[in-house]
Design a protein around this motif. Sequence first.
Motif, PDB file in Angstrom:
ATOM      1  N   GLN A 140       0.823  -1.205   0.000  1.00 17.10           N
ATOM      2  CA  GLN A 140       0.000   0.000   0.000  1.00 17.10           C
ATOM      3  C   GLN A 140       0.864   1.264   0.000  1.00 17.10           C
ATOM      4  OE1 GLN A 140      -2.467   0.437   3.462  1.00 17.10           O
ATOM      5  NE2 GLN A 140      -3.738   2.030   2.553  1.00 17.10           N
ATOM      6  N   ALA A 141       1.888   1.287   0.855  1.00 18.81           N
ATOM      7  CA  ALA A 141       2.749   2.472   0.949  1.00 18.81           C
ATOM      8  C   ALA A 141       3.523   2.694  -0.342  1.00 18.81           C
ATOM      9  CB  ALA A 141       3.701   2.328   2.137  1.00 18.81           C
ATOM     10  N   VAL A 142       4.093   1.616  -0.899  1.00 18.88           N
ATOM     11  CA  VAL A 142       4.890   1.748  -2.124  1.00 18.88           C
ATOM     12  C   VAL A 142       4.012   2.153  -3.296  1.00 18.88           C
ATOM     13  CG1 VAL A 142       6.305   0.485  -3.787  1.00 18.88           C
ATOM     14  CG2 VAL A 142       6.689   0.171  -1.344  1.00 18.88           C
ATOM     15  N   SER A 143       2.837   1.558  -3.413  1.00 19.62           N
ATOM     16  CA  SER A 143       1.939   1.884  -4.527  1.00 19.62           C
ATOM     17  C   SER A 143       1.461   3.325  -4.467  1.00 19.62           C
ATOM     18  CB  SER A 143       0.738   0.929  -4.518  1.00 19.62           C
ATOM     19  OG  SER A 143       1.155  -0.405  -4.703  1.00 19.62           O
ATOM     20  N   ASN A 144       1.424   3.897  -3.269  1.00 20.62           N
ATOM     21  CA  ASN A 144       0.956   5.270  -3.108  1.00 20.62           C
ATOM     22  C   ASN A 144       2.072   6.308  -3.205  1.00 20.62           C
ATOM     23  OD1 ASN A 144      -1.702   4.458  -2.778  1.00 20.62           O
ATOM     24  ND2 ASN A 144      -1.537   4.311  -0.549  1.00 20.62           N
ATOM     25  N   CYS A 145       3.301   5.873  -3.489  1.00 21.33           N
ATOM     26  CA  CYS A 145       4.407   6.814  -3.637  1.00 21.33           C
ATOM     27  C   CYS A 145       4.104   7.798  -4.768  1.00 21.33           C
ATOM     28  CB  CYS A 145       5.708   6.079  -3.963  1.00 21.33           C
ATOM     29  SG  CYS A 145       6.598   5.493  -2.524  1.00 21.33           S
ATOM     30  N   VAL A 146       4.446   9.060  -4.555  1.00 23.70           N
ATOM     31  CA  VAL A 146       4.183  10.072  -5.590  1.00 23.70           C
ATOM     32  C   VAL A 146       5.458  10.733  -6.099  1.00 23.70           C
ATOM     33  CG1 VAL A 146       1.865  10.571  -4.741  1.00 23.70           C
ATOM     34  CG2 VAL A 146       3.804  11.852  -3.821  1.00 23.70           C
ATOM     35  N   SER A 147       6.566  10.645  -5.346  1.00 26.26           N
ATOM     36  CA  SER A 147       7.777  11.346  -5.794  1.00 26.26           C
ATOM     37  C   SER A 147       9.044  10.510  -5.723  1.00 26.26           C
ATOM     38  CB  SER A 147       7.977  12.633  -4.976  1.00 26.26           C
ATOM     39  OG  SER A 147       8.127  12.326  -3.593  1.00 26.26           O
ATOM     40  N   GLU A 148       9.214   9.683  -4.661  1.00 26.88           N
ATOM     41  CA  GLU A 148      10.498   8.998  -4.493  1.00 26.88           C
ATOM     42  C   GLU A 148      10.329   7.697  -3.721  1.00 26.88           C
ATOM     43  OE1 GLU A 148      14.861  10.603  -3.332  1.00 26.88           O
ATOM     44  OE2 GLU A 148      13.426  10.589  -1.669  1.00 26.88           O
ATOM     45  N   LEU A 149      11.055   6.684  -4.171  1.00 23.40           N
ATOM     46  CA  LEU A 149      11.102   5.397  -3.480  1.00 23.40           C
ATOM     47  C   LEU A 149      12.559   4.994  -3.321  1.00 23.40           C
ATOM     48  CD1 LEU A 149       9.774   2.821  -2.325  1.00 23.40           C
ATOM     49  CD2 LEU A 149       9.760   1.909  -4.656  1.00 23.40           C
ATOM     50  N   LEU A 150      13.001   4.828  -2.070  1.00 24.49           N
ATOM     51  CA  LEU A 150      14.362   4.397  -1.769  1.00 24.49           C
ATOM     52  C   LEU A 150      14.298   2.981  -1.202  1.00 24.49           C
ATOM     53  CD1 LEU A 150      15.638   7.606   0.092  1.00 24.49           C
ATOM     54  CD2 LEU A 150      15.739   7.103  -2.358  1.00 24.49           C
ATOM     55  N   THR A 151      15.127   2.094  -1.740  1.00 23.67           N
ATOM     56  CA  THR A 151      15.112   0.704  -1.301  1.00 23.67           C
ATOM     57  C   THR A 151      16.526   0.195  -1.110  1.00 23.67           C
ATOM     58  OG1 THR A 151      13.111   0.332  -2.605  1.00 23.67           O
ATOM     59  CG2 THR A 151      14.254  -1.608  -1.796  1.00 23.67           C
ATOM     60  N   MET A 152      16.766  -0.467   0.012  1.00 21.58           N
ATOM     61  CA  MET A 152      18.043  -1.123   0.275  1.00 21.58           C
ATOM     62  C   MET A 152      17.763  -2.599   0.527  1.00 21.58           C
ATOM     63  SD  MET A 152      20.914  -0.254   3.190  1.00 21.58           S
ATOM     64  CE  MET A 152      20.876   1.471   2.752  1.00 21.58           C
ATOM     65  N   ARG A 171      18.098  -3.941   5.664  1.00 24.64           N
ATOM     66  CA  ARG A 171      17.023  -3.727   4.699  1.00 24.64           C
ATOM     67  C   ARG A 171      16.279  -2.446   5.075  1.00 24.64           C
ATOM     68  NH1 ARG A 171      11.458  -6.808   3.250  1.00 24.64           N
ATOM     69  NH2 ARG A 171      11.393  -6.215   1.061  1.00 24.64           N
ATOM     70  N   LEU A 172      15.897  -1.669   4.040  1.00 25.45           N
ATOM     71  CA  LEU A 172      15.254  -0.384   4.279  1.00 25.45           C
ATOM     72  C   LEU A 172      14.411  -0.013   3.073  1.00 25.45           C
ATOM     73  CD1 LEU A 172      14.951   2.392   5.772  1.00 25.45           C
ATOM     74  CD2 LEU A 172      17.038   3.107   4.582  1.00 25.45           C
ATOM     75  N   ILE A 173      13.200   0.501   3.315  1.00 27.02           N
ATOM     76  CA  ILE A 173      12.334   1.034   2.266  1.00 27.02           C
ATOM     77  C   ILE A 173      11.774   2.358   2.769  1.00 27.02           C
ATOM     78  CG2 ILE A 173      10.224   0.674   0.928  1.00 27.02           C
ATOM     79  CD1 ILE A 173      10.721  -2.330   1.163  1.00 27.02           C
ATOM     80  N   VAL A 174      11.942   3.418   1.973  1.00 31.21           N
ATOM     81  CA  VAL A 174      11.455   4.744   2.352  1.00 31.21           C
ATOM     82  C   VAL A 174      10.583   5.286   1.224  1.00 31.21           C
ATOM     83  CG1 VAL A 174      12.057   7.075   3.092  1.00 31.21           C
ATOM     84  CG2 VAL A 174      13.570   5.163   3.666  1.00 31.21           C
ATOM     85  N   CYS A 175       9.369   5.685   1.554  1.00 33.70           N
ATOM     86  CA  CYS A 175       8.422   6.211   0.573  1.00 33.70           C
ATOM     87  C   CYS A 175       8.238   7.711   0.785  1.00 33.70           C
ATOM     88  CB  CYS A 175       7.079   5.515   0.690  1.00 33.70           C
ATOM     89  SG  CYS A 175       7.156   3.719   0.504  1.00 33.70           S
ATOM     90  N   ASP A 176       8.585   8.480  -0.239  1.00 27.67           N
ATOM     91  CA  ASP A 176       8.367   9.937  -0.241  1.00 27.67           C
ATOM     92  C   ASP A 176       8.985  10.646   0.958  1.00 27.67           C
ATOM     93  OD1 ASP A 176       6.959   9.820  -2.639  1.00 27.67           O
ATOM     94  OD2 ASP A 176       5.049   9.487  -1.622  1.00 27.67           O
ATOM     95  N   ARG A 177       9.968  10.026   1.575  1.00 21.88           N
ATOM     96  CA  ARG A 177      10.664  10.590   2.745  1.00 21.88           C
ATOM     97  C   ARG A 177       9.713  10.902   3.894  1.00 21.88           C
ATOM     98  NH1 ARG A 177      16.122  13.615   0.876  1.00 21.88           N
ATOM     99  NH2 ARG A 177      16.472  12.376  -1.001  1.00 21.88           N
ATOM    100  N   ALA A 209       7.921  -6.265  11.556  1.00 20.30           N
ATOM    101  CA  ALA A 209       8.602  -5.096  10.993  1.00 20.30           C
ATOM    102  C   ALA A 209       8.130  -3.846  11.723  1.00 20.30           C
ATOM    103  CB  ALA A 209       8.329  -4.974   9.499  1.00 20.30           C
ATOM    104  N   LEU A 210       8.845  -2.762  11.504  1.00 21.39           N
ATOM    105  CA  LEU A 210       8.479  -1.478  12.098  1.00 21.39           C
ATOM    106  C   LEU A 210       8.152  -0.479  10.992  1.00 21.39           C
ATOM    107  CD1 LEU A 210      11.232  -1.100  14.872  1.00 21.39           C
ATOM    108  CD2 LEU A 210       8.926  -2.041  15.110  1.00 21.39           C
ATOM    109  N   VAL A 211       7.056   0.238  11.173  1.00 23.20           N
ATOM    110  CA  VAL A 211       6.697   1.337  10.277  1.00 23.20           C
ATOM    111  C   VAL A 211       7.044   2.632  10.999  1.00 23.20           C
ATOM    112  CG1 VAL A 211       4.885   2.435   8.931  1.00 23.20           C
ATOM    113  CG2 VAL A 211       4.806  -0.014   9.353  1.00 23.20           C
TER     114      VAL A 211
END
Length: 280
Positions: free
Chosen positions: A66-78, A143-149, A164-166
């Motif tokens: 849900q969070a990744v699909s709703n990204c509007v500007s930037e997606l960072l993934t490690m 491991r890290l995923i950041v949506c739109d900062r 996991a932690l949000v």
Amino acid sequence: MAVPPDVALFGITQPIERTILDNQHRLAAMRVSLSRLEGVYLEAQEGDALVRRLIGADVISTALEQAVSNCVSELLTMQPGGGRAPALLAEALPRDLRLAARGVRQRTLYQHSIRTHGPTLSYVEQITAAGAEVRTSEELFERLIVCDRTVAFIPSVLSRSTEALVVRHPGIVQYLVRSFSHEWARSEPTLMHPGSTLDILTEEIRLAVLRLLVTGLPDKAIASQLGISLRSVANHVKRTSEMLGSRSRVELGFLLATRGIVEPPRGTRPGAGQEEVVVA
């Protein structure tokens, strides 16, 4: 001698009224004391909402999707750990291509070992052709995923596979983004060219294996840390042993260190940290 009822009532009830009054004063003091803790409690509740636990693989997958699909500007993934499972790549590819079509900037970090993993290479080729950026590094811290900062997903220390932690706390998210940017700056781009494959950083991986060997880590821990197979670690160690003529692992580590072929990370010594390594 007869006593007027009102006088008798006053004498009987005065101790009770005095006790009631004392309790009322105590009750008022308690209310004042607890009211002072209200602000602390609300602040703590707000902090809990900004860092939330997700329990269960399905819950984590749904929240992440849900969070990744709703990204509007930037997606960072490690993504540490080497090549990814083909099923996961097949699931991620359509989503990531849709994000690229919407203009979402995607930056992904892998370990060098994915450069020899066919399914991951195919995925990388397709998303980079769509505009995403992919780099690789010798090691990745987590491991890290950041949506739109604004929201980040990180593993839990309790159970990595089912918890996991949000994180939505602005300060923590900013810290994670800076950590990602630092790792990104020191990583190697994966440039795709028509009709060619990605370059294989065999020598860099070999040196990384030898550096960890000098610190005293066993092969299994080295493989986990670098995201490569146990067999690859054994092959690198075997070839280097034959090249240097060493007859044991201890002698190999000694030759590597004394001849300056590799240097262990600062603050380490041979054998240090073996007990601290957790193999996922």
